[in-house]
Design an enzyme around this catalytic site. Structure first.
Site, PDB file in Angstrom:
ATOM      1  CB  ILE A   1     -10.410  -4.106   7.436  1.00  0.00           C
ATOM      2  CG1 ILE A   1      -9.056  -3.635   6.861  1.00  0.00           C
ATOM      3  CG2 ILE A   1     -10.174  -5.040   8.623  1.00  0.00           C
ATOM      4  CD1 ILE A   1      -8.226  -2.781   7.812  1.00  0.00           C
TER       5      ILE A   1
ATOM      6  CB  ALA B   1     -17.387   3.929   9.381  1.00  0.00           C
ATOM      7  CB  ALA B   2     -12.035   5.397   9.156  1.00  0.00           C
TER       8      ALA B   2
ATOM      9  CB  THR C   1      -4.257   2.967  12.539  1.00  0.00           C
ATOM     10  OG1 THR C   1      -2.971   2.939  11.909  1.00  0.00           O
ATOM     11  CG2 THR C   1      -4.551   4.418  12.894  1.00  0.00           C
ATOM     12  CG  ASP C   2       0.772   0.732  12.906  1.00  0.00           C
ATOM     13  OD1 ASP C   2       0.108   1.441  12.118  1.00  0.00           O
ATOM     14  OD2 ASP C   2       1.682  -0.027  12.517  1.00  0.00           O
TER      15      ASP C   2
ATOM     16  N   PRO D   1       5.044   4.049  -8.509  1.00  0.00           N
ATOM     17  CG  PRO D   1       3.201   5.411  -7.976  1.00  0.00           C
ATOM     18  CD  PRO D   1       3.562   4.089  -8.572  1.00  0.00           C
TER      19      PRO D   1
END
Ligand code: NAD
Ligand code: DAU
Length: 343
Positions: free
Chosen positions: A16, A86-87, A129-130, A209
């Site tokens: 992103i 950053a994460a 984030t949700d 998968p």
């Protein structure tokens, strides 16, 4: 707030962040961007190859949790804004080892907040984030008022970071804003996430998968729409506020899988049901009315067109995928899927 002329973006070599930097440089001809990135397994210089020689762009390789480096970079940098992408970002990896998630997502955010506060940076935006809201039942939506109830080590670390931003705003009048977005898709997404993993596996006639029943629901948004939302929140958002972004595009994982197979012209026999993700959140769905009304933002990319373009990008960039899949990723894939796919 001063106009944003100089911006620090962290994690800009990821999925992103790289789209955000590209769009910001295009949209704001006077803007300078410094990108602080550790270049972990998910950071890829190729993602920004097209802007690498732009004189308004500079890369600094480093860790957001490195207090000395970050203090100096932000202290001397003259930044009008800091945007923290950053994460450690993958839920499955956080279930294998949560250590790096706490270190980067929590400690790294704390270090950035301290340095930004000390340097009196005009605006700090935390990309969240949700998933911090937990899981929904069959009805309802996450709003900015939904209580925080993270279920994975990843989402718990993101929630901890959000609470730190909130506390700095509350205690110090810190100019922080938080954005929370649903599941992104688009080009340059690391092929550990559902859509790029399934496209690249299907292109190679390898199994897809599907965890559990495949009936878990995600709300998909094109990465460029998310980036436009962050840009709007940064410039038009109110300090101390949270803004949700989503695509109003709920799909079960099986629906997505069948769509991908149809567009790729591959058989449903590639689907392989495997052991479920522990603690797997059932449903995410975002109410983004606040962003639509207060930031004049709305998602623009139609889902089916965006998905087809994404498939085309992965078809045309097989080398990019191959270079990733032939490296350290192989070890992760074996650990994550080896037993599941052989049983
Ligand atoms: P990504 O994994 O593709 O990229 C992460 C980037 O951060 C990489 O370039 C990596 O090198 C860098 N990084 C990791 N640790 C670092 C550290 N300690 N110091 C400096 N750089 C470091 O992630 P993404 O999918 O682009 O997500 C970006 C942000 O958006 C994350 O904060 C994530 O929580 C959030 N987010 C993601 C989604 C999604 O669907 N992918 C949705 C909502 C929010
Ligand atoms: O909602 C926003 C979040 O979306 C972001 O904060 C995260 O950074 C991002 O990784 C994403 O999290 P998810 O866990 O929803 O994404 P992922 O692509 O890993 O999984 C999407 C769905 O697909 C989920 O229900 C699990 C399922 N899945 C995933 C993989 C990798 C499978 O069925 N099989 C798989 O192999």
């Amino acid at each position: 707030m001063n106009p944003i002329r100089r911006m620090l973006v962290t994690g800009g070599c990821g999925f992103i962040g790289s789209m955000f930097i590209r769009l910001e440089l295009e949209a704001h001809p006077d803007l300078q961007i410094v990108n602080l990135d550790k270049l972990t397994y998910a950071g890829n210089l190729e993602n920004l190859a097209d802007v690498a020689t732009n004189p308004r762009y500079q890369l600094v390789r480093g860790d957001i949790a490195d207090r000395e480096l970050v203090g100096k970079l932000i202290g001397d940098g003259g930044f009008d804004a800091v945007v923290n992408f950053a994460a450690e970002s993958h839920v499955d990896r956080s279930l294998l080892d949560s250590g790096p998630f706490i270190q980067t997502n929590v400690v790294g955010t704390q270090v950035l907040l301290d340095a930004s506060w000390q340097a009196k940076v005009g605006r700090y935006l935390q990309v969240s984030t949700d998933e911090v809201y937990g899981s929904l039942g069959p009805t309802g939506f996450f709003t900015e008022e939904t209580s925080i109830a993270p279920n994975s080590p990843y989402s718990a670390s993101k929630a901890a970071a959000d609470f730190l931003v909130r506390a700095y705003c509350h205690s110090f009048d810190f100019p922080g804003i938080i954005t929370r977005c649903s599941n992104n898709y688009g080009p340059y997404q690391f092929p550990e996430k559902l859509i790029p993993l399934f496209i690249s596996n299907a292109l190679a006639d390898k199994p897809l998968p599907v965890y559990g029943t495949g009936l878990n629901v995600r709300d998909w948004i094109h990465v460029a729409d998310h980036c436009r939302g962050i840009s709007a929140a940064l410039r038009l958002g109110q300090v101390g506020e949270v803004y949700n972004f989503g695509g109003r595009q709920e799909q079960t994982n099986l629906e997505i899988t069948h769509l991908l197979l149809e567009y790729l012209g591959k058989p449903a026999s590639l689907i392989k049901y495997v052991t479920d993700r522990p603690g797997h959140d059932q449903r995410y769905a975002i109410d983004c009315t606040k962003a639509e009304t207060q930031l004049a933002w709305k998602p623009q990319v139609p889902f089916t067109a965006g998905l087809r373009e994404t498939i085309d990008w992965y078809r045309q960039n097989g080398d990019w995928v191959q270079r990733i899949k032939s490296g350290a990723y192989l070890k992760y894939y074996e650990e994550q899927y080896g037993n599941r796919l052989s049983s």
